[in-house]
Every structure is written in C-alpha cells, then in structure tokens.
Design a protein around this motif. Structure first.
Motif, PDB file in Angstrom:
ATOM      1  N   ASP A  74       0.945  -0.988   0.150  1.00 58.94           N
ATOM      2  CA  ASP A  74      -0.056   0.082  -0.301  1.00 58.94           C
ATOM      3  C   ASP A  74       0.627   1.193   0.271  1.00 58.94           C
ATOM      4  N   ALA A  75       0.159   2.425   0.648  1.00 58.24           N
ATOM      5  CA  ALA A  75       0.883   3.635  -0.116  1.00 58.24           C
ATOM      6  C   ALA A  75       2.083   3.357   0.854  1.00 58.24           C
ATOM      7  N   ALA A  76       1.342   3.430   2.018  1.00 57.17           N
ATOM      8  CA  ALA A  76       2.140   4.146   2.926  1.00 57.17           C
ATOM      9  C   ALA A  76       3.925   2.721   3.408  1.00 57.17           C
ATOM     10  N   GLY A  77       3.756   1.573   2.732  1.00 55.85           N
ATOM     11  CA  GLY A  77       4.610   0.196   3.293  1.00 55.85           C
ATOM     12  C   GLY A  77       5.923   0.755   1.967  1.00 55.85           C
ATOM     13  N   ALA A  78       5.213   1.177   0.357  1.00 57.25           N
ATOM     14  CA  ALA A  78       6.458   1.743  -0.699  1.00 57.25           C
ATOM     15  C   ALA A  78       6.755   3.276   0.326  1.00 57.25           C
ATOM     16  N   ARG A  79       6.147   3.869   0.761  1.00 55.80           N
ATOM     17  CA  ARG A  79       7.031   5.770   1.336  1.00 55.80           C
ATOM     18  C   ARG A  79       7.748   4.593   2.232  1.00 55.80           C
ATOM     19  N   HIS A  80       7.065   4.040   2.843  1.00 55.53           N
ATOM     20  CA  HIS A  80       8.937   3.633   3.971  1.00 55.53           C
ATOM     21  C   HIS A  80       9.976   2.731   3.369  1.00 55.53           C
ATOM     22  N   ALA A  81       9.949   1.758   2.185  1.00 51.64           N
ATOM     23  CA  ALA A  81      11.279   1.599   1.100  1.00 51.64           C
ATOM     24  C   ALA A  81      11.732   2.153   0.810  1.00 51.64           C
ATOM     25  N   ARG A  82      11.121   3.807   0.706  1.00 54.36           N
ATOM     26  CA  ARG A  82      11.962   4.603  -0.967  1.00 54.36           C
ATOM     27  C   ARG A  82      12.595   5.275   0.545  1.00 54.36           C
ATOM     28  N   ALA A  83      12.214   5.378   1.638  1.00 56.89           N
ATOM     29  CA  ALA A  83      12.931   5.851   2.773  1.00 56.89           C
ATOM     30  C   ALA A  83      14.102   5.613   3.097  1.00 56.89           C
ATOM     31  N   VAL A  84      14.064   4.266   3.316  1.00 56.99           N
ATOM     32  CA  VAL A  84      15.251   3.252   3.816  1.00 56.99           C
ATOM     33  C   VAL A  84      16.198   2.428   2.872  1.00 56.99           C
ATOM     34  N   ALA A  85      15.701   3.123   1.156  1.00 58.96           N
ATOM     35  CA  ALA A  85      16.671   2.833   0.325  1.00 58.96           C
ATOM     36  C   ALA A  85      18.369   3.500   0.257  1.00 58.96           C
ATOM     37  N   SER A  86      18.836   4.091   0.360  1.00 67.12           N
ATOM     38  CA  SER A  86      19.829   3.970   0.989  1.00 67.12           C
ATOM     39  C   SER A  86      20.762   2.689   2.053  1.00 67.12           C
ATOM     40  N   ALA A  87      19.854   2.011   2.777  1.00 65.31           N
ATOM     41  CA  ALA A  87      20.262   1.355   3.810  1.00 65.31           C
ATOM     42  C   ALA A  87      20.624   0.154   3.456  1.00 65.31           C
ATOM     43  N   VAL A  88      20.313  -0.413   2.449  1.00 69.96           N
ATOM     44  CA  VAL A  88      20.084  -1.391   1.177  1.00 69.96           C
ATOM     45  C   VAL A  88      22.108  -1.668   1.212  1.00 69.96           C
ATOM     46  N   PRO A  89      22.156  -3.377   1.213  1.00 72.80           N
ATOM     47  CA  PRO A  89      23.335  -3.187   1.503  1.00 72.80           C
ATOM     48  C   PRO A  89      23.820  -3.181   0.568  1.00 72.80           C
ATOM     49  N   ALA A  90      25.042  -4.063  -0.371  1.00 78.87           N
ATOM     50  CA  ALA A  90      25.587  -3.943  -2.103  1.00 78.87           C
ATOM     51  C   ALA A  90      25.616  -5.027  -2.162  1.00 78.87           C
ATOM     52  N   ALA A  91      25.420  -5.745  -2.756  1.00 77.43           N
ATOM     53  CA  ALA A  91      24.939  -7.800  -3.104  1.00 77.43           C
ATOM     54  C   ALA A  91      26.132  -7.273  -4.753  1.00 77.43           C
ATOM     55  N   ASP A  92      26.132  -9.483  -5.040  1.00 77.30           N
ATOM     56  CA  ASP A  92      26.611  -9.062  -6.148  1.00 77.30           C
ATOM     57  C   ASP A  92      25.702  -9.775  -7.125  1.00 77.30           C
TER      58      ASP A  92
END
Length: 197
Positions: free
Chosen positions: A28-46
């Motif tokens: 839903d909109a709240a879930g998508a908004r929260h995910a966008r807000a933490v995108a910079s914290a996602v670690p890099a992967a191969d």
C-alpha cells in the motif's frame, strides 16, 4: 567457499496489517513510502533477487533494486486459506489451524506444509553454493517473512518447530554468512534511513 546471504522482508501491506494469509496483495502507499525512505540503507550485493509476490516486487522497486523473481523463494503456499484472515479461519476451522500450528507435515489448507517450505528453501540455499564461482559472494533477496524464517531454520539446523518462535518484522535485514553446514546468523537489523534523509 564463503557466501553471504542477505534477506530483506518486504514492507507492510494491508494483508499483513489485517493478519491475513497473504493472497499476493501489493504494497500500500504507506509501505511503499517506508521502503523508499530506507533505500539508502540497503547493502550492496553481487546478485539481487526477490520473491515473485507483488509485495516483494513492490518492495524491491521501492528500494531501487533491480531484482528478478526467483520461484524457489516464493512465499508459503497457503492453498485455500490465501487471502483469508487468520481470525476467521481459526473460528471456522479450529482443528485445522491447530494441526497446522502443531504438525509440520500438516496441510489442512491444501497448500504446502511447513516441512515442504523448509525443504524448498533449503534446496535454494544449496544451489547458491553450486552455482557461484570460487570467490566469496553476496546475494541479497527481498523475500516473504515465511521464507526468511524457513531459511534460518534450515541454515542453523534448528528443529522445524522453531519456525513458530521466529519473528521477522517488515523491512528488516537477516544475514547468513558461511557455507552449508556452517552458517552464522545476523538477524532482524532494521533498515533505517540515512541521516538527513
């Protein structure tokens, strides 16, 4: 060969808020908004992947990940219970729910048993070792909480009943490092926005 497996549970959606057996409901909109807000914290992967559900796809997109669907890490098949509220199923079929919660081989819903879920996720873990090169590598997946729990049970060789004792919050990172038979667990790290975001 050392492997790092990082699993992110998807953001909230209406099905999770309503304690439903997820019937492949989107974010839903709240879930998508929260995910966008933490995108910079996602670690890099191969390598990036995701469960095939709409919720996993929406979360991966909101996190900015180019992750393709991986059928082996699809959510738990709940058969005819999919999309129904847990409270309603418990009221209508108390014996069936009791069997589901106490017998890992039970499939009163006509879907997949807990044993089958754990076996499937265990086979997926094994394929990570057989398909990658000799150097250590990092795999990041956005997968349903049921899959995170099953992977932890299998990787740590826990009794299958331990599945019911594991909680996986939305947008948390669970990491496994090592190799088959010798995994170390780092669980439940919340993804947090970077300072100033």
């Amino acid at each position: 060969m050392a492997i790092q497996v990082m699993l992110i549970s998807p953001a909230l959606n209406a099905a999770l808020r309503e304690a439903r057996f997820d019937g492949d409901a989107p974010l839903d909109a709240a879930g998508a908004r929260h995910a966008r807000a933490v995108a910079s914290a996602v670690p890099a992967a191969d390598r990036y992947l995701r469960g095939p559900s709409e919720r996993c796809a929406g979360t991966a997109d909101a996190l900015g990940l180019r992750a393709g669907p991986e059928p082996a890490v699809r959510g738990w098949d709940m058969g005819r219970w999919s999309g129904r509220r847990l409270a309603a199923v418990s009221a209508a079929e108390p014996e069936a729910v009791s069997a589901w919660l106490t017998d890992p081989a039970a499939t009163p819903h006509g879907g997949e048993s807990l044993l089958e879920l754990c076996a499937r996720t265990g086979r997926w873990l094994e394929t990570l070792e057989s398909t990658e090169g000799d150097e250590g590598h990092r795999v990041l997946g956005v997968v349903e909480p049921a899959v995170v729990r099953a992977v932890v049970v299998v990787a740590l060789a826990l009794p299958v009943e331990a599945y019911w004792r594991l909680d996986v919050a939305p947008l948390t990172l669970t990491g496994l490092g090592g190799r088959a038979g010798r995994w170390n667990l780092r669980c439940g790290q919340p993804l947090s926005p970077a300072p100033g975001d």
